[in-house]
Structure formats: C-alpha cells, structure tokens
Design an enzyme around this catalytic site. Structure first.
Site, PDB file in Angstrom:
ATOM      1  N   GLU A  74       9.432  -3.067   7.009  1.00  0.00           N
ATOM      2  CA  GLU A  74       9.170  -4.467   7.320  1.00  0.00           C
ATOM      3  C   GLU A  74      10.204  -5.043   8.287  1.00  0.00           C
ATOM      4  O   GLU A  74      10.952  -5.969   7.974  1.00  0.00           O
ATOM      5  CB  GLU A  74       9.112  -5.297   6.031  1.00  0.00           C
ATOM      6  CG  GLU A  74       7.977  -4.883   5.111  1.00  0.00           C
ATOM      7  CD  GLU A  74       7.867  -5.733   3.855  1.00  0.00           C
ATOM      8  OE1 GLU A  74       6.765  -5.797   3.283  1.00  0.00           O
ATOM      9  OE2 GLU A  74       8.887  -6.320   3.444  1.00  0.00           O
ATOM     10  N   GLU A 129       1.229  -1.400   1.648  1.00  0.00           N
ATOM     11  CA  GLU A 129       1.404  -2.069   0.361  1.00  0.00           C
ATOM     12  C   GLU A 129       0.213  -2.998   0.144  1.00  0.00           C
ATOM     13  O   GLU A 129       0.041  -3.976   0.863  1.00  0.00           O
ATOM     14  CB  GLU A 129       2.699  -2.897   0.331  1.00  0.00           C
ATOM     15  CG  GLU A 129       3.963  -2.070   0.512  1.00  0.00           C
ATOM     16  CD  GLU A 129       5.230  -2.927   0.504  1.00  0.00           C
ATOM     17  OE1 GLU A 129       5.129  -4.124   0.132  1.00  0.00           O
ATOM     18  OE2 GLU A 129       6.294  -2.420   0.892  1.00  0.00           O
TER      19      GLU A 129
END
Length: 683
Positions: free
Chosen positions: A151, A315
């Site tokens: 991320e 995710e």
C-alpha cells in the site's frame, strides 16, 4: 511481456501471517483453506525482522517451512517484500530513513510506513533484502508472484526529510534546467518568492498561514512524490525481474500522490487493489442525498480497471473492520461478503484474496476481522467463503480474461486531482460530480468505465466510448483540448461541468475568456461566476424541451454567454440575479456534441443529460429494480451479465430471454426473484 493475473483457473485465496501463529497450527490452517476452495495465499509483507533479525544476517527458516508446507497442500504463494515496516534495528541505526512531517517532526518507529522513499541508505537496504529474498525464492515452485512493499502512500503520502528536500531539488533541476524557468512555472514573482540559487528551493514548508504554500510549488510537489514513489518501487521490481523472471510482480494500493497508471505501465505485470466496500459508508458525507453506500465502491473498482483491465484483489473485506483507535465498520450481514466478492469480480478481478485468514489477537488491527475469529472455530463467514470457493471452482475459469463492457466513461486526470487538493475553487467538485454521475448511471443500469487522460492517451482510446463525462477539468492544455475535439468531431459526446479549461499545466490561469482551452469546443464563454455558499442562497436550473423540469444548481455557477451559432441553450438559471441566463448548453460540432453544465452535478441533472444524449443500458432483455447493479464482462465467444442485489430484501427481476446462471447452472426466464444480497451471472 506482462504476465496475466490468472490463466488456468480463477485464483481465490487469503492473506496469511505464519509468523503470528504457532507452527503447530499451520498444517490445519492450510488444510482448511483447501477445503474452502482456496488456491493462493499472501505472506511476508511485514516480516523484515524475521528475514533479517540483525543487519546483514539473513534467516529464511520460518518462511521456508511455511512456504514448503503451503506448496505441499497445493497453495500458491504471493511473497511480499517487507519494506513497508523497516525493523527497529534499522531505524535506530539509520534515523535518516524516517519520514518527517510538514512541521518538521520526525515520525518514529512504532507503527508502519514510517520511512521516506528518498533516503539513499533506505533504498540500499531495501534493495539488499529484496535481492536476498529473490535469490532465495526466485525458483521456488510454490512462489507464483511478488507484491512490492504494501500500500504505497497509505497512512501518509507527504515526505519532508532532508533526503526528500534534496531529491525534490534534483527532480526540479531535471525538469526545469534553469532557475528562470522554475521561477516562471511557479509564478515566483508573486509575493517576491523568486529564487536566485538552487539551494534556496525546498518542498513546501510552514508559512505564516498554516499549510499554505505557493500553489504551483504544491502541484509540483505531488508530481515529485509520484515520481519518487515509482522510482522507489522500481528499485525492487528490477531486482525481482532479474532474479525471479518466471514469477509475476504487482503491488497493492490506489493511494494519494501516486500515478498508479505509470507505476503499472513501467513496473508491474498487473495492478492489485484492497477492496473494503464499507469504507464507502464510514467515510461518507452525512449531507449526501440518496447515497449508494457499499454499492458506490464500484466507482473505485472502475478506477482500478482503468489501470489494469483485469486485476487482483489482494485484500477483500471479509468481516467487521477497525483498528483499536480508529474505524469501526460493522459486521457484514449474511450474504454481504459473497456480494462484495462478486462486486470485485464483476468489475474485472481475476484473483481475490480475503483479508485475513484469522483475526489478529494482538496489535492495532485486533478488530480488523478475518474469515476466522480468534477462537478459530467454524462461523458464518467461513461457511460463506466455502460457498464462494465452490462456486468459483466451477464458474471461475469461464470469467478469467474477460473484459468489462461500457459505452460511457467518467474522465479524470492526475494534474487536476493533485491541484484540486489545494484549490477549493475546483478540487472538491470533482469528487462530488463523479459520485453523482455514478449514482445516476448505476440507477439506470448503465455500466461505466473511468478513463484517465494522460499525455499518451490516443483518439482510439477515447473513441471506444459514445459519451465522455469530464466534470471539472480546471487544468487543460491546448493539446488535450485538441484531442478531445478530434473525439467530438468523429461523433463523440463530451460533457463538461463548471470550472473547465481555465488553467495551464502549471496551474496558472490563462489570459483568455473562460473556459480557456475549451472555449472553441464549447462555443460559449463564461460571463461571470460565483461560489454558492455562505449567505448566497442555492440556485436552480430550469430545463426546456423533453427534459422540462427544475433541478438544483449546486455549489458553483458559471453564467454562460453564447458565442457560436451552433450552440443550443438546454437550460437556464431560474433564480438569483442571473435568472434566465444560460446554465446548460450543447454545441453541435462535427458529428458530435459538447455539453457545458454551469454548476456542480447532482444525480437529477446527470439523469436528465443521460436521457438527452440517449445513453441506455446495454442489456435490453432485462428489467431490473434500482437496487440491482448490472455489469457485463465479455470474452471472445461469451458474454456474462452480472446482477448484484445490494438490498437485504429479495427483489424481482424480469428476463425477456432465457439465460443460464453460471454460478448455479439454473436456467432462468420470465420473472425471477433474487434473494437479499443475491448474485446472478447470466450467459
């Protein structure tokens, strides 16, 4: 040549942290994963101190055993480079790697993403751990791919260490070459900000007015952060490409100050995304009318699809979510986890991994629930995951590689996004108008793409769409306007909103009548304009012809003057001192048309324009209620129509043709009841 997301089967899996659990639990975990139909796991992205407990000493034993055992159970492994969480020994010995805030406060070890991308020492150590891991696992039969870092630009996307100031200065020197050109681009003559030596140039720093730098400097800052982030990731991608050429490379994200399109073009096989639909409900505007809630997450997924037509969800939300001190998302209701999974797939995912296998019992994310609860006993989410696994084992192969169908695109670009973070005269409008257009399209069951305009964008890419919606592009170059004109001349329909075309790529205003670079396209000029806020009462727009009615003219009003005979007034302002003045125009140009809407869009106005430009759902054999989303994925010989019911209650749909549901194998026709949070894939 880029490697595809999936080739032989749809990949369904889960994020797993073997370092968090006793080794005696691993085999039972892997066995149960396979029973659910999972085929892939992600591991390792936060484990630097396990791979390198002290500087220069590398240990792979724990992850060797975890990966070998996963491979034995038929699970492929995505291995994360652990550079999102530098270990304590590293930040203690080399404090220059730590990030620094705008105010000059050094961010210490203790959470994650506490480093900066510019530190030469950090880049060196990241390259070394990546090299050691790639050499060790580059030929492991159980490792299928790599996730770079985790991320990028999450948590924080601004960087002010000494290394960052130095790197910014070097980036500017490459871009502008001379200080004269820099001073011109930044309008430095205003308020006597001109620079006479490169050593005087920094990233934005505190000023007498809090967080109020030169706006042109602030725009270049965002461009620099993006370039610097990509350079940081490139350092790792190059090593993996060299040492693990058979394994694919991705990263997960979609965070601020990062050109994810360039990142993917230059470094990745495909892009990955972390999909948490409940973010749409916890970060929502309480004043928003008629929100889409979790269904609105599809707009984010459409952005991901603009980066990678087929992508990975690294995710996928599987339970209630929250950290100890922030975020408090409720538990998904029965069927919602399945609905959200197919939401991702409907928008282009060919691989989905749930976050996470089992909820952490320690740390900041003890309330970020996974499929399994702390007690590790069977639960509703486990059963739901098993249903999805069973369905995709049968249906998933047909879907991989198919592409979404859309005849309309919402247009965006990074320059306006980054400039709009600071400029309140156009920045907030883009987010609102995007959302309102998405709502209007969704409720009419019209799938849309998101298209990012870039320097390399071609007419062929634009011409795929019948309609382009470009709500508030304050920054517009003459080159972009020329490309858009080509699109219109060949038959395209282009829709602008207020605040269009008046800035150049530096963020400086043209000395031309608004809408600046878009004036010839629109055939109008802006007579005057005003914010609609504070003591200024909201105004309304009165539509004529088939669209007769009154809608709100939200937030900002451009009062228009007709300049070309080809322009038709579609609506006028109905109130305030400019009542009767043109508010919405349509300019017939070549084979196409250009609309100018003088306010910030709302769903009602967008719906009127949709009808006026004859946009329709691509599926004419189906009648759907508003609560059901429609997406279409096309292959070389088959088309798959996804229907997603976001209502908790059953809804009735009507099929005029006989179709088969890919998930159940059931043949459907006539009136069909979809269960609450139900999913159908018709072909």
């Amino acid at each position: 040549m880029k490697k595809p997301v999936a080739t032989e089967k749809f990949e369904l899996g889960v994020c797993y942290y073997p370092e968090h659990w006793p080794e005696s639990m691993w085999e039972d975990d892997y066995r149960r994963m396979r029973e659910l139909g999972f085929t892939i796991i992600r591991i390792g992205e936060f484990a630097w101190s396990i791979f390198e407990p002290v500087q220069g000493e590398f240990q792979f034993g724990l992850f060797d055993r975890a990966i070998d055992l996963a491979h034995k159970h038929g699970l492929q492994v995505v291995l994360g480079t652990p550079t999102a969480t530098p270990p304590a020994w590293l930040t203690h010995k080399y404090p220059e790697v730590l990030n620094v805030t705008y105010e000059g406060v050094t961010l210490q070890h203790g959470m994650r993403r506490h480093y900066n991308y510019s530190s030469p020492k950090y880049r060196e150590l990241c390259a070394r751990i990546t090299e050691q891991m790639a050499e060790h696992y580059g030929n492991h039969p159980g490792v299928v791919g790599w996730q770079i870092d985790n991320e990028l630009n999450c948590e924080i996307s601004e960087f002010y260490s000494e290394s960052d100031h130095k790197a910014f200065r070097e980036w500017l020197q490459q871009k502008y070459v001379t200080l004269e050109r820099l001073n011109e681009a930044w309008g430095a003559v205003f308020w006597n900000q001109s620079y006479s030596d490169w050593s005087q140039v920094y990233l934005p720093r505190p000023t007498p007015s809090p967080k109020q730098p030169n706006p042109h400097q602030a725009l270049d800052e965002k461009r620099f952060i993006s370039a610097n982030t990509i350079s940081f990731a490139e350092n790792q991608a190059d090593i993996i490409r060299k040492l693990a050429p058979k394994q694919w490379v991705t990263t997960n994200g979609l965070f601020g100050h990062l050109d994810s399109h360039e990142l993917t073009d230059e470094l990745l096989d495909f892009f990955s995304y972390d999909s948490y639909p409940q973010f749409s409900t916890i970060f929502y505007d309480p004043n928003e009318r008629n929100p889409l809630n979790d269904r609105g997450w599809g707009l984010s997924l459409s952005i991901v699809r603009s980066i990678s037509p087929n992508f990975c969800i690294m995710e996928q939300q599987s339970g209630p979510g929250g950290w100890v001190n922030r975020m408090d998302m409720p538990s998904p209701k029965p069927g919602q986890m399945r609905l959200w999974t197919y939401q991702s797939i409907a928008h282009g995912a060919d691989m989905v991994l749930y976050f996470r296998w089992r909820t952490a019992t320690m740390g900041n994310e003890i309330y970020w629930h996974g499929i399994n609860d702390y007690h590790n006993q069977p639960n509703r989410r486990v059963r739901e995951a098993g249903q999805i696994g069973q369905e995709l084992a049968g249906a998933g192969q047909a879907l991989i590689g198919t592409r979404n169908q859309a005849n309309v695109a919402i247009v965006r670009d990074y320059a306006n996004e980054w400039d709009g973070e600071y400029d309140v005269w156009h920045g907030p409008f883009m987010w609102k108008s995007n959302k309102e257009w998405y709502k209007a399209l969704q409720r009419k069951h019209i799938p849309n793409d998101v298209l990012y305009l870039r320097k390399k964008t071609t007419l062929e890419e634009l011409a795929r769409y019948d309609v382009l919606i470009y709500p508030h592009p304050a920054i517009m170059t003459d080159e972009t306007a020329s490309l858009l004109d080509e699109y219109v001349q060949q038959g395209g329909k282009l829709i602008f909103g207020c605040r269009t075309g008046y800035k150049d790529e530096r963020g400086q205003c043209y000395m031309r009548p608004f809408p600046g670079a878009a004036r010839d396209l629109c055939g109008i000029t802006v007579e005057e304009f005003t914010m609609v806020k504070g003591s200024r009462q909201p105004t309304t727009i009165s539509w004529s012809g088939a669209a007769e009615g009154v809608t709100g003219a939200d937030d900002f009003n451009d009062i228009l003057r007709i300049e070309d005979d080809s322009v038709e007034v579609m609506a006028v302002y109905a109130s305030d001192y400019y009542a009767g003045k043109p508010a919405v125009t349509r300019n017939r140009r070549g084979k196409g048309e250009v609309w100018y809407y003088g306010a910030v869009f709302n769903e009602q106005a967008a719906s009127i324009i949709i009808d006026q430009v004859s946009l329709q759902s691509p599926v004419d054999w189906l009648v759907l209620p508003e609560d059901v989303e429609l997406q279409v994925r096309n292959g070389t010989s088959s088309s798959y129509t996804f229907l997603l019911n976001y209502s908790e209650a059953p809804v009735a749909i009507h099929l005029h043709e006989t179709k088969m549901d890919l998930l159940s194998g059931t043949t459907l026709s006539g009136e069909v009841t979809m269960e609450g949070f139900g999913v159908l894939i018709l072909h």
